[in-house]
Design an enzyme around this catalytic site. Structure first.
Site, PDB file in Angstrom:
ATOM      1  N   GLY A  80       0.805  -1.223   0.000  1.00 15.13           N
ATOM      2  CA  GLY A  80       0.000   0.000   0.000  1.00 15.13           C
ATOM      3  C   GLY A  80       0.834   1.268   0.000  1.00 15.13           C
ATOM      4  N   THR A  82       2.134   3.111  -2.452  1.00 15.98           N
ATOM      5  CA  THR A  82       1.729   4.150  -3.405  1.00 15.98           C
ATOM      6  C   THR A  82       0.476   4.870  -2.898  1.00 15.98           C
ATOM      7  OG1 THR A  82       2.520   2.636  -5.112  1.00 15.98           O
ATOM      8  CG2 THR A  82       1.291   4.557  -5.865  1.00 15.98           C
ATOM      9  N   TRP A  83      -0.424   4.098  -2.366  1.00 16.88           N
ATOM     10  CA  TRP A  83      -1.672   4.655  -1.820  1.00 16.88           C
ATOM     11  C   TRP A  83      -1.370   5.580  -0.641  1.00 16.88           C
ATOM     12  CZ3 TRP A  83      -6.151   1.085   0.356  1.00 16.88           C
ATOM     13  CH2 TRP A  83      -7.345   1.820   0.389  1.00 16.88           C
ATOM     14  N   HIS A 155      11.459   1.593   2.746  1.00 15.43           N
ATOM     15  CA  HIS A 155      11.077   0.183   2.910  1.00 15.43           C
ATOM     16  C   HIS A 155      11.966  -0.487   3.965  1.00 15.43           C
ATOM     17  CE1 HIS A 155       8.141  -0.228  -0.268  1.00 15.43           C
ATOM     18  NE2 HIS A 155       8.975  -0.011  -1.252  1.00 15.43           N
ATOM     19  N   ARG A 178      -0.001  -5.217   5.100  1.00 11.43           N
ATOM     20  CA  ARG A 178      -1.099  -5.865   4.386  1.00 11.43           C
ATOM     21  C   ARG A 178      -1.081  -7.351   4.706  1.00 11.43           C
ATOM     22  NH1 ARG A 178      -1.441  -5.416  -2.263  1.00 11.43           N
ATOM     23  NH2 ARG A 178      -3.642  -5.940  -2.416  1.00 11.43           N
ATOM     24  N   SER A 186       0.803  -9.854  -4.821  1.00 10.92           N
ATOM     25  CA  SER A 186       1.153  -8.588  -5.458  1.00 10.92           C
ATOM     26  C   SER A 186       2.633  -8.582  -5.863  1.00 10.92           C
ATOM     27  CB  SER A 186       0.837  -7.435  -4.497  1.00 10.92           C
ATOM     28  OG  SER A 186       0.983  -6.202  -5.138  1.00 10.92           O
ATOM     29  N   ARG A 307      -2.501  -2.230  -9.876  1.00 10.42           N
ATOM     30  CA  ARG A 307      -3.006  -3.472 -10.462  1.00 10.42           C
ATOM     31  C   ARG A 307      -4.457  -3.613 -10.050  1.00 10.42           C
ATOM     32  NH1 ARG A 307      -3.225  -9.011  -9.743  1.00 10.42           N
ATOM     33  NH2 ARG A 307      -2.868  -8.675  -7.521  1.00 10.42           N
TER      34      ARG A 307
HETATM   35  P1  PAP Z   1       5.555  -0.483  -3.790  1.00 15.96           P
HETATM   36  O1  PAP Z   1       5.849  -0.937  -2.395  1.00 15.96           O
HETATM   37  O2  PAP Z   1       6.414  -1.140  -4.833  1.00 15.96           O
HETATM   38  O3  PAP Z   1       5.533   1.007  -3.928  1.00 15.96           O
HETATM   39  P2  PAP Z   1       2.756  -0.701  -3.344  1.00 15.96           P
HETATM   40  O4  PAP Z   1       2.166   0.576  -3.786  1.00 15.96           O
HETATM   41  O5  PAP Z   1       2.966  -0.910  -1.900  1.00 15.96           O
HETATM   42  O6  PAP Z   1       4.092  -0.991  -4.144  1.00 15.96           O
HETATM   43  O7  PAP Z   1       1.845  -1.911  -3.798  1.00 15.96           O
HETATM   44  C1  PAP Z   1       1.144  -1.991  -4.993  1.00 15.96           C
HETATM   45  C2  PAP Z   1      -0.214  -2.546  -4.626  1.00 15.96           C
HETATM   46  O8  PAP Z   1      -1.021  -1.477  -4.124  1.00 15.96           O
HETATM   47  C3  PAP Z   1      -0.913  -3.117  -5.812  1.00 15.96           C
HETATM   48  O9  PAP Z   1      -1.730  -4.167  -5.282  1.00 15.96           O
HETATM   49  P3  PAP Z   1      -2.185  -5.424  -6.134  1.00 15.96           P
HETATM   50  O10 PAP Z   1      -0.987  -5.966  -6.828  1.00 15.96           O
HETATM   51  O11 PAP Z   1      -2.785  -6.371  -5.161  1.00 15.96           O
HETATM   52  O12 PAP Z   1      -3.190  -4.904  -7.085  1.00 15.96           O
HETATM   53  C4  PAP Z   1      -1.742  -1.931  -6.289  1.00 15.96           C
HETATM   54  O13 PAP Z   1      -2.838  -2.296  -7.093  1.00 15.96           O
HETATM   55  C5  PAP Z   1      -2.175  -1.345  -4.958  1.00 15.96           C
HETATM   56  N1  PAP Z   1      -2.503   0.076  -5.060  1.00 15.96           N
HETATM   57  C6  PAP Z   1      -1.791   1.054  -5.675  1.00 15.96           C
HETATM   58  N2  PAP Z   1      -2.416   2.227  -5.558  1.00 15.96           N
HETATM   59  C7  PAP Z   1      -3.538   2.012  -4.850  1.00 15.96           C
HETATM   60  C8  PAP Z   1      -4.617   2.852  -4.421  1.00 15.96           C
HETATM   61  N3  PAP Z   1      -4.639   4.138  -4.700  1.00 15.96           N
HETATM   62  N4  PAP Z   1      -5.615   2.281  -3.709  1.00 15.96           N
HETATM   63  C9  PAP Z   1      -5.596   0.961  -3.408  1.00 15.96           C
HETATM   64  N5  PAP Z   1      -4.613   0.121  -3.797  1.00 15.96           N
HETATM   65  C10 PAP Z   1      -3.592   0.634  -4.512  1.00 15.96           C
END
Ligand code: PAP
Length: 344
Positions: A80, A82-83, A155, A178, A186, A307
Site C-alpha cells: 500500500g 503508493t496509496w 522500505h 497488508r 502482489s 493493479r
Molecule cells: P511499492 O511498495 O512497490 O511502492 P505498493 O504501492 O505498496 O508498491 O503496492 C502496490 C499494490 O497497491 C498493488 O496491489 P495489487 O498488486 O494487489 O493490485 C496496487 O494495485 C495497490 N494500489 C496502488 N495504488 C492504490 C490505491 N490508490 N488504492 C488501493 N490500492 C492501490
C-alpha cells in the site's frame, strides 16, 4: 532459493557499535542468496536487500538528521506504499478547494485535476523512497533545503532506521502493511512483470511462497519487518501509526481521518475527507497519463504500481497448501504479539 538464513531473527538495532561505522565495511562480504533465479540479494543486519541498496541504507542510517516535524512513511513492498504516499500528499495539501456545484464529487473531477499534483506526477515522485531514490543516487543529498514538513518514505526495517528518526520527539512514522497472502501475490505479479515479461512463464508460485516464507527476498523477512514496527507502534502510539491496507479499503474515511489527525492535519468537514479518499482512489490514479505511460524508477513502468488493489485476491491463486504455509508462518511469527493480518 529458500535458505535457512532468511528465517534468522534480526538483531535488535539501536546500538552505536554499528558495523557500518567502520570504513572497511564491504557489501561484497555480506552473505548472498539468489532471488527467483534472477538477481543476487545480500543479508545485512538480519534482512535481505539488493546489494546496491546497502550502502545507501548505511549512509541514511549513519548521517540522516531528523527534523522535529519530519514524517517518515514506511512499508514492506507491495503493501500500500503508493496509496499511502498519495494520501499523505493530499492530506498535507488540505484544505483542497471543494467545488460548490451540486453535481457530485465525480463531476468535479475534471475541474480540480488542474490543482492536483497527483494528476501530473506519480506519488513516488513527490515522496521518495529514501534509500533507493535519494541516497542511491546521491550519497550526500541536500535534504536540508527541502521545505518543512519533509515527507520521506522507506522500505527499510525499523531496526536500521537512523537513531534520529526514532529519538526525535516530533518526527512521526506512518507504517502500512497488508495481509501477507495478498502481499505475496502482489509481489509475484510485480516481479513476474519485471523478470518474466512478454508472456514468459511466471515464476512457480510454490517457489515464490517458499521464498516469501523463508524471508529471502528484498527487505525480507516480511514477517519480522511487520512485527518490529507493530511492537514499536504499541509502545509509542503517538510516534508510530500502524495502518493495515485492508482497513483502509474497508473504512477509508475513518482511516484517512485517523491518518490526518496523526499528521496534525485534521479535516474540517466530511467533504474534505471524501475528496481526499476519492482523489487517491486506485481507479482515479491509474487513469492518469503519467501512471499509464510514465516511469520514475529504474525503468519500472508507473502502471506496475496500480493493479487490482483487491482484498483477498490471493484466493484466485493459492492452493490450500500454499495458503496454509503462509498462515503457519504468520502464526508462528506473530504469536503472542496481538497482531493479526489475516482477519481481513
Ligand atoms: P511499492 O511498495 O512497490 O511502492 P505498493 O504501492 O505498496 O508498491 O503496492 C502496490 C499494490 O497497491 C498493488 O496491489 P495489487 O498488486 O494487489 O493490485 C496496487 O494495485 C495497490 N494500489 C496502488 N495504488 C492504490 C490505491 N490508490 N488504492 C488501493 N490500492 C492501490
Amino acid at each position: 532459493m529458500a535458505t535457512s538464513k532468511g528465517s534468522s531473527i534480526p538483531s535488535s538495532g539501536n546500538s552505536h557499535d554499528h558495523q557500518d561505522d567502520d570504513a572497511s565495511f564491504r557489501v561484497n562480504e555480506l552473505p548472498r542468496a539468489r532471488f527467483w533465479d534472477a538477481m543476487d540479494i545480500c543479508q545485512w543486519e538480519g534482512s535481505w536487500f539488493e546489494p546496491g541498496l546497502v550502502k545507501p541504507a548505511v549512509t541514511f542510517r549513519t548521517t540522516f538528521q531528523a527534523h522535529h516535524d519530519d514524517v517518515l512513511l514506511a512499508s514492506p513492498p507491495k503493501t500500500g506504499t503508493t496509496w499511502l504516499k498519495a494520501l499523505c500528499l493530499c492530506i498535507m495539501q488540505n484544505p483542497i478547494p471543494i467545488a460548490t456545484s451540486d453535481s457530485g464529487v465525480n463531476a468535479e473531477a475534471a475541474a480540480d485535476d488542474d490543482d492536483d499534483i497527483l494528476a501530473k506526477d506519480n506519488p513516488h515522485f513527490h515522496i521518495q523512497t529514501i534509500e533507493s531514490m535519494i541516497y542511491a543516487t546521491k550519497p550526500h543529498p541536500d535534504l536540508y533545503s527541502t521545505p518543512s514538513p519533509r515527507l520521506f518514505h522507506t522500505h527499510l526495517p525499523y531496526k536500521v532506521l537512523p537513531d534520529s528518526t526514532k529519538n526525535s520527539p516530533g518526527c512521526k512514522i506512518v507504517y502500512i502493511t497488508r495481509n501477507p497472502k495478498d502481499t505475496l501475490i502482489s509481489l509475484w505479479h510485480f516481479f513476474n512483470s519485471i523478470f518474466r515479461p512478454n508472456g514468459l512463464e511466471p515464476y512457480p508460485l510454490d517457489r515464490a511462497v517458499d521464498c516469501f516464507c523463508s524471508g529471502v527476498h528484498q527487505y525480507g523477512p516480511f514477517f519480522d519487518h511487520v512485527l518490529e514496527y507493530w511492537l514499536e507502534s504499541q509502545k509509542r502510539p503517538t510516534k508510530i501509526l500502524f495502518l493495515k491496507y485492508e482497513e483502509l479499503k474497508r473504512e477509508p474515511k475513518a482511516e484517512v481521518k485517523k491518518l490526518a489527525s496523526f499528521l496534525g492535519r485534521p479535516f474540517a468537514s466530511e467533504e474534505e475527507v471524501e475528496k481526499v479518499v476519492w482523489r487517491c482512489s486506485l481507479e482515479r490514479l491509474r487513469n492518469f497519463e503519467v501512471n499509464k505511460n510514465g516511469s520514475i524508477l529504474y525503468g519500472v513502468p508507473n502502471s506496475s504500481y496500480f493493479r487490482r488493489g483487491a482484498v483477498g485476491d490471493w484466493k484466485n491463486y493459492l492452493t490450500p497448501e500454499l495458503e496454509e504455509q503462509i498462515s503457519r508462518t504468520a502464526r508462528s511469527k506473530f504469536e503472542g504479539s496481538g497482531l493479526c493480518l489475516e482477519d481481513a
